[in-house]
Design a protein around this motif. Structure first.
Motif, mmCIF file in Angstrom:
data_model
loop_
_atom_site.group_PDB
_atom_site.id
_atom_site.type_symbol
_atom_site.label_atom_id
_atom_site.label_comp_id
_atom_site.label_asym_id
_atom_site.label_seq_id
_atom_site.Cartn_x
_atom_site.Cartn_y
_atom_site.Cartn_z
ATOM 1 N N SER A 1 106.999 43.494 -45.646
ATOM 2 C CA SER A 1 105.767 44.206 -45.961
ATOM 3 C C SER A 1 106.106 45.466 -46.740
ATOM 4 O O SER A 1 107.283 45.863 -46.854
ATOM 5 C CB SER A 1 105.018 44.582 -44.671
ATOM 6 N N GLU A 2 105.076 46.111 -47.262
ATOM 7 C CA GLU A 2 105.265 47.356 -48.006
ATOM 8 C C GLU A 2 105.632 48.518 -47.103
ATOM 9 O O GLU A 2 106.007 49.591 -47.593
ATOM 10 C CB GLU A 2 104.001 47.685 -48.794
ATOM 11 N N ASP A 3 105.528 48.347 -45.807
ATOM 12 C CA ASP A 3 105.832 49.437 -44.871
ATOM 13 C C ASP A 3 107.328 49.626 -44.643
ATOM 14 O O ASP A 3 107.727 50.590 -43.979
ATOM 15 C CB ASP A 3 105.168 49.155 -43.515
ATOM 16 N N GLU A 4 108.132 48.724 -45.170
ATOM 17 C CA GLU A 4 109.562 48.777 -44.862
ATOM 18 C C GLU A 4 110.241 50.010 -45.451
ATOM 19 O O GLU A 4 109.890 50.484 -46.529
ATOM 20 C CB GLU A 4 110.246 47.512 -45.378
ATOM 21 N N ARG A 5 111.244 50.477 -44.721
ATOM 22 C CA ARG A 5 112.128 51.539 -45.184
ATOM 23 C C ARG A 5 113.561 51.061 -44.961
ATOM 24 O O ARG A 5 113.920 50.721 -43.822
ATOM 25 C CB ARG A 5 111.884 52.851 -44.421
ATOM 26 N N HIS A 6 114.365 51.017 -46.011
ATOM 27 C CA HIS A 6 115.720 50.485 -45.911
ATOM 28 C C HIS A 6 116.726 51.617 -46.019
ATOM 29 O O HIS A 6 116.823 52.291 -47.051
ATOM 30 C CB HIS A 6 115.949 49.434 -47.010
ATOM 31 N N VAL A 7 117.492 51.798 -44.961
ATOM 32 C CA VAL A 7 118.381 52.947 -44.879
ATOM 33 C C VAL A 7 119.560 52.832 -45.838
ATOM 34 O O VAL A 7 120.050 53.837 -46.363
ATOM 35 C CB VAL A 7 118.867 53.152 -43.424
ATOM 36 N N ASP A 8 120.038 51.612 -46.103
ATOM 37 C CA ASP A 8 121.184 51.478 -47.007
ATOM 38 C C ASP A 8 120.803 51.887 -48.428
ATOM 39 O O ASP A 8 121.577 52.574 -49.111
ATOM 40 C CB ASP A 8 121.749 50.056 -46.978
ATOM 41 N N LEU A 9 119.613 51.500 -48.891
ATOM 42 C CA LEU A 9 119.194 51.873 -50.236
ATOM 43 C C LEU A 9 118.990 53.382 -50.338
ATOM 44 O O LEU A 9 119.313 53.994 -51.364
ATOM 45 C CB LEU A 9 117.917 51.128 -50.617
ATOM 46 N N GLY B 1 120.373 53.541 -30.815
ATOM 47 C CA GLY B 1 121.434 54.540 -30.827
ATOM 48 C C GLY B 1 122.151 54.582 -32.155
ATOM 49 O O GLY B 1 123.346 54.882 -32.223
ATOM 50 N N ALA B 2 121.410 54.273 -33.219
ATOM 51 C CA ALA B 2 122.015 54.217 -34.551
ATOM 52 C C ALA B 2 120.899 54.279 -35.590
ATOM 53 O O ALA B 2 119.706 54.248 -35.256
ATOM 54 C CB ALA B 2 122.825 52.935 -34.725
ATOM 55 N N TYR B 3 121.298 54.349 -36.845
ATOM 56 C CA TYR B 3 120.328 54.332 -37.931
ATOM 57 C C TYR B 3 119.862 52.898 -38.163
ATOM 58 O O TYR B 3 120.618 51.949 -37.951
ATOM 59 C CB TYR B 3 120.932 54.933 -39.201
ATOM 60 N N ALA B 4 118.605 52.767 -38.614
ATOM 61 C CA ALA B 4 118.027 51.430 -38.712
ATOM 62 C C ALA B 4 116.968 51.378 -39.803
ATOM 63 O O ALA B 4 116.387 52.393 -40.193
ATOM 64 C CB ALA B 4 117.401 51.025 -37.374
ATOM 65 N N ASP B 5 116.705 50.171 -40.270
ATOM 66 C CA ASP B 5 115.547 49.912 -41.120
ATOM 67 C C ASP B 5 114.282 50.033 -40.277
ATOM 68 O O ASP B 5 114.315 49.951 -39.044
ATOM 69 C CB ASP B 5 115.611 48.507 -41.707
ATOM 70 N N TYR B 6 113.176 50.165 -40.988
ATOM 71 C CA TYR B 6 111.872 50.253 -40.327
ATOM 72 C C TYR B 6 110.936 49.273 -41.020
ATOM 73 O O TYR B 6 110.976 49.124 -42.247
ATOM 74 C CB TYR B 6 111.324 51.678 -40.444
ATOM 75 N N TYR C 1 112.895 54.290 -49.415
ATOM 76 C CA TYR C 1 113.177 53.221 -50.381
ATOM 77 C C TYR C 1 113.058 51.864 -49.702
ATOM 78 O O TYR C 1 113.293 51.723 -48.496
ATOM 79 C CB TYR C 1 114.582 53.393 -50.977
ATOM 80 N N ARG C 2 112.701 50.887 -50.541
ATOM 81 C CA ARG C 2 112.525 49.517 -50.032
ATOM 82 C C ARG C 2 113.043 48.530 -51.068
ATOM 83 O O ARG C 2 112.642 48.579 -52.239
ATOM 84 C CB ARG C 2 111.043 49.250 -49.753
ATOM 85 N N TRP C 3 113.926 47.652 -50.659
ATOM 86 C CA TRP C 3 114.418 46.604 -51.550
ATOM 87 C C TRP C 3 113.279 45.655 -51.900
ATOM 88 O O TRP C 3 112.607 45.134 -51.009
ATOM 89 C CB TRP C 3 115.538 45.794 -50.896
ATOM 90 N N ARG C 4 113.079 45.426 -53.183
ATOM 91 C CA ARG C 4 112.152 44.383 -53.596
ATOM 92 C C ARG C 4 112.909 43.051 -53.653
ATOM 93 O O ARG C 4 114.128 43.013 -53.672
ATOM 94 C CB ARG C 4 111.539 44.690 -54.963
ATOM 95 N N ASN D 1 119.789 65.766 -43.066
ATOM 96 C CA ASN D 1 120.006 64.945 -41.874
ATOM 97 C C ASN D 1 118.801 64.930 -40.942
ATOM 98 O O ASN D 1 118.567 63.945 -40.239
ATOM 99 C CB ASN D 1 121.237 65.429 -41.117
ATOM 100 N N ALA D 2 118.012 66.025 -40.936
ATOM 101 C CA ALA D 2 116.819 66.050 -40.091
ATOM 102 C C ALA D 2 115.793 65.029 -40.581
ATOM 103 O O ALA D 2 115.181 64.300 -39.782
ATOM 104 C CB ALA D 2 116.214 67.457 -40.076
ATOM 105 N N LEU D 3 115.595 64.961 -41.904
ATOM 106 C CA LEU D 3 114.656 63.984 -42.463
ATOM 107 C C LEU D 3 115.193 62.560 -42.289
ATOM 108 O O LEU D 3 114.444 61.629 -41.989
ATOM 109 C CB LEU D 3 114.413 64.285 -43.940
ATOM 110 N N LEU D 4 116.490 62.394 -42.472
ATOM 111 C CA LEU D 4 117.115 61.087 -42.241
ATOM 112 C C LEU D 4 116.891 60.639 -40.804
ATOM 113 O O LEU D 4 116.551 59.474 -40.537
ATOM 114 C CB LEU D 4 118.609 61.170 -42.552
#
Length: 826
Positions: free
Chosen positions: A571-579, A627-632, A539-542, A614-617
């Motif tokens: 960019s369209e490549d973003e992945r937002h972990v909170d969403l 050392g933590a979860y992050a946006d990409y 998911y990506r916040w618009r 969790n593996a996909l996450l």
């Protein structure tokens, strides 16, 4: 064999006749004409179809959802909801009441000290500099008690309602004002009570002498006939000066200006000294209202609002009552004033105290009476901050060249802040309803379905609701337009999850859920269509800011976390972990609702299994370096803001140059990578319980949380780690850090809730989780209580280095979740 051309000679051969021309073919004019007509028809049809598609896309943003509204149009009427018809549904004013109807008769209080220049108080303004104000008790339905400290005196406002008749019954106010011990005696104060129409109804003031209004009679469609009475004031010495104003004005948003411009200082009030009347004091009193001249070319409009203001000027201490009586209430047992009013107030106070004690059980958890009163005030400010708004949002879709008006609609909602944000915010309301639902599930359901009824045909809900002229007057122009591709965190699913967990009341709300089901399906689908990332189940916040030159890190207002660091180059490549985590929550709640309603929830269970994998996450969002979860996304850590000074051209006057600008410079090109910002976003899989309690990553997240060089503070978890390059960094010259360090209570509520829930699950970190829970809970409670005692307010955020409240105040939206933390209600 090939033919060859022969040559003929001799005189006996005759010349060949010239070749005959073939006659021209006959033209079929009918066929040509028919072909032309067909071609034109096809062209016109294509043009018309294209125009229709453009039109349908343009109007779709303002086309409401096709399913029947959850609430009937008259659901808030006095016939269906008499006890809730009148209320303090005007959170933007210090004290006022209205009905839950589109064009209500409204009432309110203004006041000013007559010492020096007049300082008129009406709408809640931080610039007024009041020492403190807010509800001490408010049950959301029957009564409220508020205390206001202003410039050497304390004002107490109380109201209580009495049901009866066909139009919502009666209500009464009591206003008391007393000087502070340090102030001088004989303070002169003016109280102004007003009643105004909002496009319908009539008002008639009844005047005794020249300036004393004894009562106002009126009539409106919702109220029928009514009377607003002003019994004789008590205290104030032996003399009261009266003034009044009866006029018309363009709308409710102009009432303050109308009153202010009607004040004149040529009135005199007798003063008393030693029991005898002394010299007269001049004071500012209501006189006449002269509308300001319209700019040339402005069309004249008929006044929209009728206004009557009753002013009393008297010395402190004083006590004044206002009594509203409905003309359809025939069986009342005397006027609701004096001793009768006192008894009703005491009865409701006692009921609320007992109910509060039974629901939250704070005394059993060791809280002292003063701390219980603090929690009761926090809840009361949440309930007293619920407003009823009506109007149209201004929206825009990619298919609209200009903003358009959304269909007019009502909204019953809590607000984040009476002074700064007195309107509805989608993601705030989900947090608000967590507390409201614990106090009154019925109130929470009403607000929630009001929000869902604002949905359009695509499943979109405008994230900020600015409905009506009063609400619009408090919002800067750049924030008014709502864009249809922009989301907000779907926190209403948080509230739904809590409401579904209440087995005592969920049965009563199944009929609402059944009517809401088509809208919830559309809302869920809208997120999966419009906010999807490039990879499946990402998911990506618009709606991120696209001005990469001006912002150190372009903001993502739609995420609710405004300037929290995301990828430096959107960019369209973003992945937002909170969403992604919000959608994991949404899928689980949708599956639960489908099971409750007997609907097919397989689609939602399927989504939930993937989103909680969790593996996909780990594959899509775990940054080993962080050392933590992050946006990409397309990101570089090497950016900075630098002053750029324009250079004068040869012969150019340097004074004509524009001023220097703070511009972002990129010292290292961006590349696709994880965003190395440790903070709230990093913990979302933990906050929303997506993470398995036995996950090998849980321990590392707990290490980060407890690290005081990162996010741990004695006052709560800070929003961004001290190790981040953007910690406490400004985003522009005029854009101070917002989610880059300060402590926010909504996120800390999710944190303590997660620590509590995980500590009750089987896993290798149970003892550590329980210890962190106790420590974080104590830090939060101690600081919020201390700041409230020192300042009189709950705040928008808290300084991560000192614990002091900062941002706007009072912020009695999600900061009021302190009550649930005290009660350990998760």
């Amino acid at each position: 064999m090939g033919r060859e051309r022969r040559r003929h000679t001799g005189t006996d051969q005759r010349p060949l006749p010239p070749p005959r021309k073939a006659p021209p073919p006959e033209r079929d004019w009918t066929r040509v004409l028919l072909l032309a007509i067909v071609s034109c028809s096809i062209g016109l049809s294509a043009f018309a179809y294209s125009g229709y598609i453009k039109w349908s896309l343009a109007v779709r943003v303002v086309t409401l959802h096709p399913s029947p509204p959850i609430l009937a149009p008259n659901s808030s009427s006095p016939s269906l909801s008499p006890n809730m018809f009148w209320g303090s549904y005007r959170p933007q004013v210090y004290f006022g009441m209205k009905t839950r109807s589109p064009h209500s008769v409204v009432t309110g209080l203004m006041w000013m000290s007559q010492a020096g220049a007049p300082s008129l108080r009406h709408t809640c303004e931080q610039g007024d500099g009041l020492a403190r104000y807010g509800w001490l008790m408010h049950d959301g339905e029957n009564f409220g008690i508020q205390e206001i400290q202003d410039g050497g005196f304390t004002l107490s406002t109380e109201f209580v309602k009495r049901p009866g008749g066909d139009h919502g019954g009666d209500w009464s106010w009591r206003i008391r004002a007393s000087p502070e011990a340090s102030s001088s005696s004989g303070q002169l104060v003016s109280l102004m009570f007003y009643v105004a129409t909002d496009g319908q109804g009539t008002l008639t003031p009844h005047v005794e002498g020249k300036r004393h209004v004894t009562h106002v009679t009126g009539m409106s469609e919702e109220l029928g006939q009514f009377t607003l009475r002003f019994p004789k004031a008590e205290g104030g010495g032996s003399h009261i000066s009266y003034n009044y104003l009866s006029t018309s004005c363009p709308g409710l948003h102009t009432v303050t200006d109308v009153v202010r411009t009607s004040l004149r200082d040529h009135f005199t009030h007798p003063t008393e000294s030693g029991g005898t009347r002394g010299n007269k004091r001049r004071y500012f009193g209501l006189d006449t209202y002269q509308p300001p001249p319209l700019p040339p070319g402005t069309p004249t409009r008929a006044p929209h609002t009728q206004l009557v203001v009753h002013q009393l000027t008297l010395q402190l201490p004083l006590q004044v009552e206002v009594v509203f009586e409905s003309g359809s209430f025939q069986q009342r047992l005397g006027q609701l004033s004096g001793l009768s009013l006192s008894k009703e107030l005491e009865r409701h106070k006692s009921n609320m105290e007992n109910r509060f004690k039974g629901i939250f059980r704070l005394e059993e958890k060791g809280f002292i009476p003063d701390q219980v009163a603090f929690a009761q005030a926090a809840l009361s400010n949440m309930l007293g901050g619920m407003g009823y708004f009506y109007g149209s949002s201004l929206v825009q879709s990619p298919h609209n060249p200009e903003p358009v008006l959304y269909p007019a609609a009502p909204l019953y909602t809590a607000v984040p802040s009476r002074s700064f944000f007195p309107r509805g915010f989608l993601w705030d309301e989900g947090f608000h309803l967590l507390l409201i639902a614990r106090w009154s599930p019925a109130l929470a359901w009403q607000s929630l379905v009001h929000w869902l009824d604002l949905m359009n045909a695509d499943g979109w809900i405008p994230r900020e609701q600015i409905l009506g002229s009063e609400a619009r007057s408090k919002v800067p122009d750049e924030f008014v337009i709502q864009k249809s591709e922009n989301a907000n965190p779907p926190t209403l699913f948080l509230a739904l999850r809590q409401l579904l967990a209440n087995k005592e009341t969920v049965g009563d709300a199944v009929h609402l859920l059944r009517r809401a089901w088509p809208r919830l399906q559309s809302w869920y689908d809208w997120y999966n269509v419009t906010q999807a990332g490039l990879l499946p189940h990402t998911y990506r916040w618009r709606g991120r800011d696209k001005d990469t030159l001006r912002f150190l890190n372009p903001k993502t207002l739609t995420s609710g976390l405004d300037d929290y660091p995301r990828a430096s180059h959107p960019s369209e490549d973003e992945r937002h972990v909170d969403l992604r985590c919000w959608m994991a929550l949404a899928s689980q709640v949708m599956a639960d609702i489908s099971q409750l309603l007997g609907e097919d929830g397989g689609h939602y269970l399927h989504d939930n299994r993937i989103l909680t994998d969790n593996a996909l996450l780990h594959q899509q969002h775990w940054s080993e370096r962080l050392g933590a979860y992050a946006d990409y996304g397309n990101h570089t850590h090497n950016t900075a803001l630098e002053w750029v000074r324009p250079r004068a051209a040869p012969g150019q006057d340097p004074r004509s140059l524009p001023p220097p600008q703070l511009i972002r410079v990129v010292r290292k090109p961006p590349r696709l990578q994880y965003v190395g910002a440790l903070g709230y976003v990093s913990f979302f899989p933990f906050f929303l319980q997506v993470l398995n309690p036995s996950s090998p990553h849980l321990g590392r997240l707990l290490d980060h949380i407890r690290d005081s060089d990162k996010v741990w503070t004695p006052y709560g978890i800070r929003s961004l780690s001290k190790s981040s390059s953007l910690y406490l960094q400004r985003n522009t010259e005029h854009d101070a850090p917002y989610w880059r360090g300060p402590v926010w209570i909504n996120m800390n509520y999710l944190a303590v809730r997660a620590l509590y829930l995980y500590s009750h699950m089987e896993g290798p970190h149970r003892d550590r989780l329980a210890s962190l829970y106790r420590e974080l809970r104590q830090n939060l409670l101690a600081n919020l209580y201390r700041q409230y005692k020192d300042t009189g307010f709950l705040w928008e955020q808290y300084n991560d280095q000192t614990g002091k409240g900062q941002g706007c105040y009072p912020f009695t939206g999600w900061s009021s979740l302190v009550v649930l933390i005290m009660a350990e209600e998760y």
